[in-house]
Design an enzyme around this catalytic site. Structure first.
Site, PDB file in Angstrom:
ATOM      1  N   LEU A  13       4.017  -3.138  -9.211  1.00  0.00           N
ATOM      2  CA  LEU A  13       4.970  -3.794  -8.253  1.00  0.00           C
ATOM      3  C   LEU A  13       5.698  -2.518  -7.172  1.00  0.00           C
ATOM      4  O   LEU A  13       7.057  -2.874  -7.169  1.00  0.00           O
ATOM      5  CB  LEU A  13       5.956  -4.746  -8.754  1.00  0.00           C
ATOM      6  CG  LEU A  13       5.392  -6.072  -9.352  1.00  0.00           C
ATOM      7  CD1 LEU A  13       6.321  -7.280  -9.530  1.00  0.00           C
ATOM      8  CD2 LEU A  13       4.274  -6.541  -8.549  1.00  0.00           C
ATOM      9  N   LYS A  41       2.158  -9.544  11.423  1.00  0.00           N
ATOM     10  CA  LYS A  41       0.643  -9.703  11.118  1.00  0.00           C
ATOM     11  C   LYS A  41       0.106  -8.554  10.408  1.00  0.00           C
ATOM     12  O   LYS A  41       0.704  -7.698   9.761  1.00  0.00           O
ATOM     13  CB  LYS A  41       0.067 -10.198  12.389  1.00  0.00           C
ATOM     14  CG  LYS A  41       0.781 -11.491  12.679  1.00  0.00           C
ATOM     15  CD  LYS A  41      -0.231 -12.394  14.012  1.00  0.00           C
ATOM     16  CE  LYS A  41       0.230 -11.961  15.206  1.00  0.00           C
ATOM     17  NZ  LYS A  41      -0.622 -12.456  16.367  1.00  0.00           N
ATOM     18  N   THR A  89      -6.773   0.341   4.601  1.00  0.00           N
ATOM     19  CA  THR A  89      -6.326   1.065   3.636  1.00  0.00           C
ATOM     20  C   THR A  89      -5.002   0.657   3.002  1.00  0.00           C
ATOM     21  O   THR A  89      -4.662   0.788   1.775  1.00  0.00           O
ATOM     22  CB  THR A  89      -6.037   2.486   4.266  1.00  0.00           C
ATOM     23  OG1 THR A  89      -7.043   3.056   4.938  1.00  0.00           O
ATOM     24  CG2 THR A  89      -5.578   3.695   3.063  1.00  0.00           C
ATOM     25  N   GLU A 107       2.744   0.830   8.100  1.00  0.00           N
ATOM     26  CA  GLU A 107       2.750   0.622   9.621  1.00  0.00           C
ATOM     27  C   GLU A 107       1.207   0.962  10.065  1.00  0.00           C
ATOM     28  O   GLU A 107       0.541   1.983   9.557  1.00  0.00           O
ATOM     29  CB  GLU A 107       3.603   1.732  10.249  1.00  0.00           C
ATOM     30  CG  GLU A 107       3.848   1.446  11.677  1.00  0.00           C
ATOM     31  CD  GLU A 107       2.677   2.009  12.653  1.00  0.00           C
ATOM     32  OE1 GLU A 107       2.008   1.340  13.020  1.00  0.00           O
ATOM     33  OE2 GLU A 107       2.991   3.049  12.880  1.00  0.00           O
ATOM     34  N   LYS A 146       2.001  13.254   1.290  1.00  0.00           N
ATOM     35  CA  LYS A 146       0.717  13.603   1.355  1.00  0.00           C
ATOM     36  C   LYS A 146      -0.048  13.280   2.711  1.00  0.00           C
ATOM     37  O   LYS A 146      -0.199  12.228   3.190  1.00  0.00           O
ATOM     38  CB  LYS A 146       0.236  12.267   0.534  1.00  0.00           C
ATOM     39  CG  LYS A 146      -1.324  12.798  -0.367  1.00  0.00           C
ATOM     40  CD  LYS A 146      -2.593  12.993   0.733  1.00  0.00           C
ATOM     41  CE  LYS A 146      -3.234  11.771   1.156  1.00  0.00           C
ATOM     42  NZ  LYS A 146      -4.055  12.308   2.242  1.00  0.00           N
ATOM     43  N   PRO A 147      -0.046  14.473   3.381  1.00  0.00           N
ATOM     44  CA  PRO A 147      -0.650  14.443   4.940  1.00  0.00           C
ATOM     45  C   PRO A 147      -2.213  13.992   4.723  1.00  0.00           C
ATOM     46  O   PRO A 147      -3.044  14.153   3.688  1.00  0.00           O
ATOM     47  CB  PRO A 147      -0.478  15.860   5.197  1.00  0.00           C
ATOM     48  CG  PRO A 147      -0.630  16.745   4.032  1.00  0.00           C
ATOM     49  CD  PRO A 147       0.019  15.776   2.887  1.00  0.00           C
ATOM     50  N   CYS A 181      -0.804   4.372  17.231  1.00  0.00           N
ATOM     51  CA  CYS A 181      -0.558   2.944  16.919  1.00  0.00           C
ATOM     52  C   CYS A 181      -0.187   2.064  18.200  1.00  0.00           C
ATOM     53  O   CYS A 181      -0.374   0.867  18.082  1.00  0.00           O
ATOM     54  CB  CYS A 181       0.241   2.925  15.561  1.00  0.00           C
ATOM     55  SG  CYS A 181       2.030   3.704  15.871  1.00  0.00           S
ATOM     56  N   GLY A 237      -0.937   0.098  12.843  1.00  0.00           N
ATOM     57  CA  GLY A 237      -1.783   0.282  14.164  1.00  0.00           C
ATOM     58  C   GLY A 237      -1.468  -1.124  14.928  1.00  0.00           C
ATOM     59  O   GLY A 237      -0.818  -2.256  14.596  1.00  0.00           O
ATOM     60  N   ASP A 249      -4.782  21.733  14.555  1.00  0.00           N
ATOM     61  CA  ASP A 249      -5.271  20.830  13.706  1.00  0.00           C
ATOM     62  C   ASP A 249      -5.660  19.339  14.158  1.00  0.00           C
ATOM     63  O   ASP A 249      -6.766  18.851  13.895  1.00  0.00           O
ATOM     64  CB  ASP A 249      -4.260  20.458  12.475  1.00  0.00           C
ATOM     65  CG  ASP A 249      -4.722  20.840  11.087  1.00  0.00           C
ATOM     66  OD1 ASP A 249      -5.657  21.280  10.702  1.00  0.00           O
ATOM     67  OD2 ASP A 249      -3.921  20.351  10.300  1.00  0.00           O
TER      68      ASP A 249
END
Ligand code: NAI
Ligand code: MG
Length: 502
Positions: free
Chosen positions: A256, A465, A244, A262, A187-188, A296, A264, A105
């Site tokens: 809310l 950041k 994203t 995370e 959700k892969p 990442c 990269g 994959d």
């Protein structure tokens, strides 16, 4: 679907027609399939059921129901740990088979996917042990009162996962989410949907109550987006692109939702002239090119102090040229292809931008000879890169390295911090004072001294950041999967002051 049905042969096109919702395998109503491409051959190697909006609704309802059932009401924290331990054990049992699926994959060599699955199990084991160490605290507000905090599960967690290390990233979220008593929907990524289904199968076999773990392969803008706006989802845990993450934050703002991201990095690897250069070279190469740069935490900006710059750069380039790029199923292979055509195109675009910027190409830049098909690219090193160029500022996510010289410590720190990212950094020096000064000055969630890639289940991990919000791993990450409730109990015998008495 029973276990035998999931135990499909490795070769040939096969189909995974069902998704995992509420403890059952369900064929999505839409009847559409995601074609997963083997990046080493560019051919469809499997088809996976695509979850649509209905499946999102069903999974959220199942997860909410699980949070009303024994999982949330009767299980002790130690019992939750037991389930996670069993889950880890099953993952180790099936590691070889799942590694094959993952390598097809994702395109990573088997050696790497096997390693990741073993680590994913380590992560689950760690959080298995963490489940019953999540304490509230007693707060001495008054001698005649009892005040304490409860760490309650947030509820339903949507884990939106990336394609670069699918099973590891799933474990990083599954472990703390379940240890803290939540229900989760995995959700892969659409590029690598298969291994998450295997996790669904193992969750079922481990005996987790229905709805505690649900697996919804699907597209980001469809199933992913629906999860991030769904009023029944309480938290989104995401790994992927910061753009994203921005969309998710906006979508999640309606209710809310709690979000951890995370996203990269553009991690600096700073080599001072007094460093152990042999070691820095070996570790630098691995940190730059492992996973074909699709991590990442890749060391993508290598800063070298000027007196040793040329020597280090040319040794680095020579070693980069000797990296064996090839088929992931071949034991001889060091690194595989990029996972998708999109990622290959992105990597090639940055190689073009590097050339245009006037940086000096000292290794790679093209397609490896003899590999006509597959999303392959050569390990590529640019020297004399300007820190304000795209190549030094933007995440490539491919095996493309920017090498830059610096003169002194102040310049190294200022170049390293001149970035919108802040995930990982490395400092190479024998000078202990300098090591600590730089470690304190660099803006990154993880700083490694004379090593790299020290991600560990015991260490908090995450970014400053644009690299993200919140931390994964460590007992601290358990807190990210809880709401704090303060409870205040009055124990006094005094009559309350009655301000409205007259
Ligand atoms: P992406 O951020 O689009 O994909 C990550 C996950 O988010 C996937 O599961 C995807 O289906 C989902 N997603 C996409 N759009 C969504 C939306 N609107 N709502 C909810 N979920 C959504 O990343 P992509 O496009 O696959 O890769 C682009 C770049 O992102 C890479 O080249 C790399 O620079 C970076 N990236 C970083 C990762 C990391 O480990 N931090 C992992 C993956 C990508
Ligand atoms: Mg694929």
């Amino acid at each position: 679907m029973n276990n035998e049905e999931m135990r499909l042969p490795i070769e040939g096109v096969q189909t995974f027609e069902k998704v995992f919702i509420g403890g059952e395998w369900i064929a999505p109503r839409g009847g559409r399939l995601i074609e997963s491409i083997d990046p080493a051959t560019e051919e469809v190697w499997t088809r996976v059921a695509e979850s649509g909006l209905e499946e999102v609704d069903l999974a959220v309802a199942a997860a909410r129901q699980a949070m009303q059932g024994p999982w949330a009401r009767y299980f002790t924290a130690s019992q939750r740990g037991e389930y996670l331990r069993r889950f880890a054990l099953l993952l180790r049992r099936d590691a070889e088979r799942i590694a094959h699926l993952e390598s097809r994959d994702n395109g990573k060599p088997l050696h790497d996917t096997e390693g990741e699955i073993s680590k994913a199990a380590d992560w689950l084991d760690f959080f298995a042990g963490g489940a019953d160490k999540l304490n509230g605290s007693q707060i001495p507000v008054r001698p005649d009162a009892l005040a304490f905090t409860r760490r309650e599960p947030i509820g339903v967690v949507a884990a939106i996962l990336p394609w670069n290390s699918p099973i590891m990233m799933a474990a990083w979220k599954l472990g703390p989410a379940l240890a803290a008593g939540n229900a989760i929907i995995l959700k892969p990524a659409e590029q690598t949907p298969v291994s998450a289904l295997q996790l669904g199968r193992l969750a079922q076999e481990a005996g987790l109550p229905p709805g505690v773990v649900n697996v919804l392969p699907g597209y980001g803008p469809v199933a992913g987006a629906a999860l991030t706006t769904h009023p029944g989802v309480n938290k989104v845990a995401f790994t992927g692109d910061w753009r994203t993450a921005q969309k998710i934050m906006q979508a999640a703002s309606g209710s809310l939702k709690r979000c951890t991201f995370e996203c990269g990095g553009k991690s600096p690897f700073i080599v001072f002239e007094d460093a152990d250069l042999d070691k820095a070279l070996v570790v630098g190469l691995n940190s730059a090119f492992r996973s074909t740069g699709q991590s990442c935490s890749i060391a993508s900006r290598i800063f070298v102090q000027r007196p040793i710059y040329e020597r280090f750069a040319s040794a680095f380039a020579e070693r980069a040229k000797a990296i064996r790029v090839g088929n992931p199923l071949d034991a001889h292979t060091h690194i595989g292809p990029q996972t998708s055509a999109d990622q290959l195109a992105k990597t090639q675009r940055y190689i073009g931008l590097g050339l245009e910027s006037g940086a000096r190409l000292i290794a790679g830049g093209g397609r490896p000879p003899g590999l006509d098909r597959g999303y392959f690219v050569e390990p590529t090193v640019f020297a004399d890169v300007r820190n304000d160029s795209c190549l030094a500022q933007e995440e490539v996510f491919g095996p493309v390295i920017a090498m830059l010289p610096f003169d002194d410590e102040a310049e190294a720190v200022s170049l390293a911090n001149d970035s919108n990212y802040g995930l990982v950094a490395a400092v190479w020096t024998q000078d202990i004072k300098r090591a600590h000064r730089v470690a304190a000055a660099v803006e990154a969630g993880l700083v490694c001294v004379n090593t790299y890639g020290a991600t560990h289940w015991m260490l908090p991990y995450g970014g400053f950041k644009l690299s993200g919000i919140g931390r994964e791993n460590s007992l601290e990450s358990l807190l990210e999967y809880t709401e704090v409730k303060s409870v205040f109990v009055d124990l006094s015998d005094q009559r309350p002051a009655d301000r409205f008495a007259d």
